[in-house]
Design an enzyme around this catalytic site. Structure first.
Site, mmCIF file in Angstrom:
data_model
loop_
_atom_site.group_PDB
_atom_site.id
_atom_site.type_symbol
_atom_site.label_atom_id
_atom_site.label_comp_id
_atom_site.label_asym_id
_atom_site.label_seq_id
_atom_site.Cartn_x
_atom_site.Cartn_y
_atom_site.Cartn_z
ATOM 1 C CG HIS A 1 -1.868 -1.069 1.345
ATOM 2 N ND1 HIS A 1 -1.479 -2.380 1.518
ATOM 3 C CD2 HIS A 1 -3.226 -1.076 1.301
ATOM 4 C CE1 HIS A 1 -2.566 -3.146 1.568
ATOM 5 N NE2 HIS A 1 -3.628 -2.387 1.443
ATOM 6 C CG ASN A 2 3.259 4.674 -1.763
ATOM 7 O OD1 ASN A 2 3.169 5.492 -0.841
ATOM 8 N ND2 ASN A 2 4.123 4.815 -2.744
#
Length: 361
Positions: A111-112
């Site tokens: 996730h970013n």
């Protein structure tokens, strides 16, 4: 199983898609836990009072319409001995895509997000049990390559909740309602063998939308479907596999906002407060994390809503219920740079370490 490719949020195809009562019931069922049986879609169909072909057709359409991201096993990173943590970084606010691309290239980044805070880039990163760099070394490389001004390591100290189900039918009141308080979950690395690894490699990623979705993996492993299904059930009992489930595109499913509520509470109330926060239906994740001089918040919660106002209502209800909040901030995501399920026991981790740090050659 097919490898997962990162999904970059864009304006195109980002709007919510109208869903009827059947769709909502189907999505609730698929998120809650996809049956680990030879013909799982038949079980889902029976529970919904329809034929199996109806469910298969509609799930395929929801994937095509980018409402369902994927149907996939969800393995437990900690139980498999991977090191992982949430990381907050200060990167160039005017040009965040360059550091985002560098971070996204690491195979352990699942996730970013860009968020509305001085610490503007938030990502999760994991490293393999036998990583030559480990988390510390990996973050040193990422900090150098991105030119980040500052990086804060935010590992999980206590896990109160991790359950990403979007309540498709409930209203704001239901999402903002507290249920029974939840005790923290502690899972240490669990033993596993080469066959467990082979099962993970064969099943991770997108499952096919067919009557017997476990059959292809069973053929790859050279075992009957019944044996694979029984082994997966055993992996649930051993805490290696959390569940099999449908993962949704939040915005397309109608949940256009996600707010990361961060909380400062008295040190002697962390356990009590975290358990209460985790009990809310609208809270998907709840953790205790370390604090810093420029980051005083011990507790992290993720609220998902159909609007910023709904997220705020959930977090307001949390604050009222907990009652010992000293400080609160809410960080909203403005850009999703990457969101995938982590793929385990691949060659990608060692390849990244060789190319970026010259180790493990």
């Amino acid at each position: 199983m097919a490898a997962v490719t990162p999904k970059i949020r864009s304006r195109k195809d980002g709007a919510a898609v109208p869903l009827d009562a059947f769709d909502k019931s189907l999505l609730n069922s698929m998120q809650g836990g996809f049956p680990i049986v030879p013909r799982p879609y038949a079980e889902v169909a029976t529970a919904l009072g329809v034929e199996e072909d109806v469910v298969l057709k509609r799930v395929a359409e929801l994937i095509e319409q980018r409402i369902i991201r994927q149907v996939t096993p969800i393995y437990d990173t900690r139980a498999l001995g991977y090191q992982s943590m949430l990381v907050a970084a200060k990167v160039d606010a005017e040009h965040p895509w360059r550091p985002a691309k560098i971070i996204n290239e690491h195979p352990g980044v699942s996730h970013n997000y860009l968020r509305n805070h001085e610490f503007n880039m938030w990502f999760t990163v994991a490293t393999e049990p036998d990583s030559a760099l480990g988390l510390e070394g990996t973050l040193e490389v990422l900090k150098r390559e991105t030119g980040a001004e500052s990086v804060r390591q935010l590992p999980t100290l206590k896990l109160f909740k991790i359950r990403m189900d979007l309540e498709m039918s409930g209203d704001t009141e239901a999402l903002a309602k507290s249920a029974e308080a939840v005790a923290p979950v502690e899972i240490d690395p669990q033993p596993y063998d080469d066959f467990d690894k082979a099962v993970i490699r064969a099943t991770q990623g997108d499952m096919p939308v067919v009557s017997e979705p476990y059959a292809a993996a069973a053929r790859e492993l050279g075992v009957p479907v019944d044996k694979l299904v029984a082994h997966l059930e055993g992996m649930v009992e051993r805490n290696l596999l959390r569940r099999v489930a449908a993962i949704l595109f939040h915005r397309r499913a109608g949940f256009s906002a996600n707010g990361m509520g961060v909380w400062r509470v008295p040190d002697d109330r962390v356990l009590e407060a975290g358990s209460k926060m985790a009990a809310f239906r609208g809270i998907s994740h709840c953790y205790e994390r370390p604090t810093y001089g420029d980051w005083p918040y011990q507790l992290f919660t993720m609220a998902h809503g159909r609007s910023k106002e709904e997220c705020d209502a959930i977090l307001d209800a949390v604050e009222a219920e907990v009652g010992c909040i000293q400080e609160r901030a809410t960080l909203y995501s403005s850009t999703e740079f990457k969101k995938v399920r982590l793929l385990y026991f691949t060659d990608d981790f060692k390849r990244w370490e060789r190319e970026h740090a010259g180790v493990g050659a």
